[in-house]
Scaffold this motif. Structure first.
Motif, short mmCIF file in Angstrom:
data_model
loop_
_atom_site.label_atom_id
_atom_site.label_comp_id
_atom_site.label_asym_id
_atom_site.label_seq_id
_atom_site.Cartn_x
_atom_site.Cartn_y
_atom_site.Cartn_z
N LEU A 109 47.47 50.40 44.61
CA LEU A 109 46.17 50.25 44.95
C LEU A 109 45.19 51.23 44.12
O LEU A 109 44.06 50.84 43.54
CB LEU A 109 45.81 50.67 46.28
CG LEU A 109 44.61 50.62 47.06
CD1 LEU A 109 43.97 48.97 46.59
CD2 LEU A 109 44.32 50.79 48.39
N VAL A 110 45.56 52.57 44.14
CA VAL A 110 44.63 53.44 43.57
C VAL A 110 44.27 53.07 41.85
O VAL A 110 43.14 53.16 41.59
CB VAL A 110 45.02 54.98 43.47
CG1 VAL A 110 44.19 55.71 42.81
CG2 VAL A 110 45.04 55.24 45.19
N LEU A 113 41.39 50.61 41.77
CA LEU A 113 40.07 50.86 42.46
C LEU A 113 38.73 50.84 41.37
O LEU A 113 37.97 50.60 41.76
CB LEU A 113 40.26 52.08 43.42
CG LEU A 113 40.77 51.90 44.51
CD1 LEU A 113 40.96 53.54 45.37
CD2 LEU A 113 40.47 50.83 45.20
N PHE A 116 37.33 47.68 41.45
CA PHE A 116 36.73 47.20 42.48
C PHE A 116 35.45 48.12 42.58
O PHE A 116 34.39 47.17 42.97
CB PHE A 116 37.61 47.71 43.78
CG PHE A 116 36.90 47.32 45.05
CD1 PHE A 116 36.76 46.15 45.75
CD2 PHE A 116 36.12 48.36 45.87
CE1 PHE A 116 36.20 45.80 46.92
CE2 PHE A 116 35.64 48.09 46.90
CZ PHE A 116 35.35 46.95 47.45
N TYR A 117 35.25 49.00 42.25
CA TYR A 117 33.91 49.70 42.38
C TYR A 117 33.16 49.21 41.34
O TYR A 117 31.78 49.23 41.42
CB TYR A 117 34.28 51.24 42.14
CG TYR A 117 34.58 51.91 43.42
CD1 TYR A 117 34.27 51.83 44.59
CD2 TYR A 117 35.70 52.79 43.44
CE1 TYR A 117 34.69 52.30 45.66
CE2 TYR A 117 36.25 53.46 44.42
CZ TYR A 117 35.65 53.36 45.83
OH TYR A 117 36.30 53.86 46.83
#
Length: 301
Positions: A109-110, A113, A116-117
């Motif tokens: 996930l990290v 990110l 995503f941002y």
């Protein structure tokens, strides 16, 4: 002398236990240890002077007094929760709380990110370490990524990706033994496994067609990242599962021992309560997670 009201925490514990019919599940939902949860129930019983649960039954059952108390107390409790929710910031403006295991957060996930941002239009995330769905029911998380079969009661879920497992080992083992190069070579090695999900070695060996018991020492871990760290130090061999093991393979601390990759019974799912799933910000996150799970595994640095 005016009598004081019972502590809010004790009331919350009582109503949660009455709704779940399980002290353990109720304690999980509230993020309490079983002893701490029991103390709250006992404090409430001492405060009002009656027993609320019959503990002689296999599962806690409300006494007649407990049922009457719940009937009078529950509307007020629900009204207070609703009033608090109404006063809180718009759900689409506050950060989304994501429950995810530490291993999946670090390995999958990290690293994604930033993407995503880059397109999230101001949506902020809070990552919380968790391995079960109790945080969802207890309100501690908005969305959780869980390993399982997708059949969680009262929750909606969508599959992200299935998993395959293969044997991984450090290039050199600490005890000087050679790296196993077949299923039969596993005999005598220390086999690392997870507490949850349980029995992965047994399931994997059965799928491999190896019916004879393998005499091997076992060591259990409650997180994949720690398990792979121990394996990378040559202390034992483990079942590697992508994407959790990918960082260790990428830096050469672990290697695939032999070419046999078999599917596991469970998969990773994104999970939420139905009413939370309908929030606009959660819908954006949900769609992004599903798209990332379907994308190629490589992540740009």
């Amino acid at each position: 002398m005016k009598r004081r009201s019972p502590p809010w925490g004790a009331i919350e514990a009582f109503i949660t236990a009455a709704r779940t019919n399980s002290f353990k599940e109720a304690a999980d939902q509230l993020g309490l240890s079983p002893p701490a949860f029991s103390r709250r129930i006992q404090a409430l019983e001492n405060h009002i002077g009656v027993k609320l649960f019959d503990r002689a039954a296999p599962l806690p059952v409300l006494t007649v007094s407990g049922a009457r108390y719940l009937e009078r107390l529950q509307p007020g409790y629900d009204a207070m929760r609703a009033a608090t929710d109404w006063m809180m910031p718009d759900a689409d403006r506050r950060p989304i709380r994501i429950g995810v295991s530490q291993s999946l957060a670090v390995s999958w996930l990290v690293p994604r990110l930033p993407r995503f941002y880059a397109r999230a239009d101001g949506i902020q995330l809070v990552l919380q370490s968790t391995n079960h769905g109790a945080d969802l029911l207890g309100g501690g998380a908005d969305v959780t990524i869980l390993y399982g079969t997708g059949d969680w009661d009262h929750l909606v879920s969508q599959k992200l990706f299935g998993l395959e497992a293969f044997v991984v080992s450090a290039p050199r083992l600490a005890d000087g033994r050679p790296v196993p190069r077949s299923v039969a070579d596993l005999a005598g090695h220390r086999l690392f496994e997870l507490v949850h999900p349980a029995n992965q070695w047994a399931d994997w060996l059965a799928l491999a067609g190896y019916r004879s018991p393998i005499e091997a020492e076992r060591a259990a871990f409650d997180g994949a990242q720690v398990m792979y760290e121990a394996a990378a130090r040559g202390l034992g061999v483990a079942l590697g599962v992508r994407p959790l093991v990918d960082p260790f393979l990428a830096d050469g601390r672990l290697e695939i021992a032999f070419d046999l990759s078999l599917p596991l019974a469970g998969s990773y799912y994104v999970v939420a309560q139905p009413e939370v799933r309908r929030q606009r910000a959660v819908q954006t996150l949900w769609r992004w997670l599903v798209a990332e799970a379907a994308a190629p595994t490589a992540v740009a640095a």
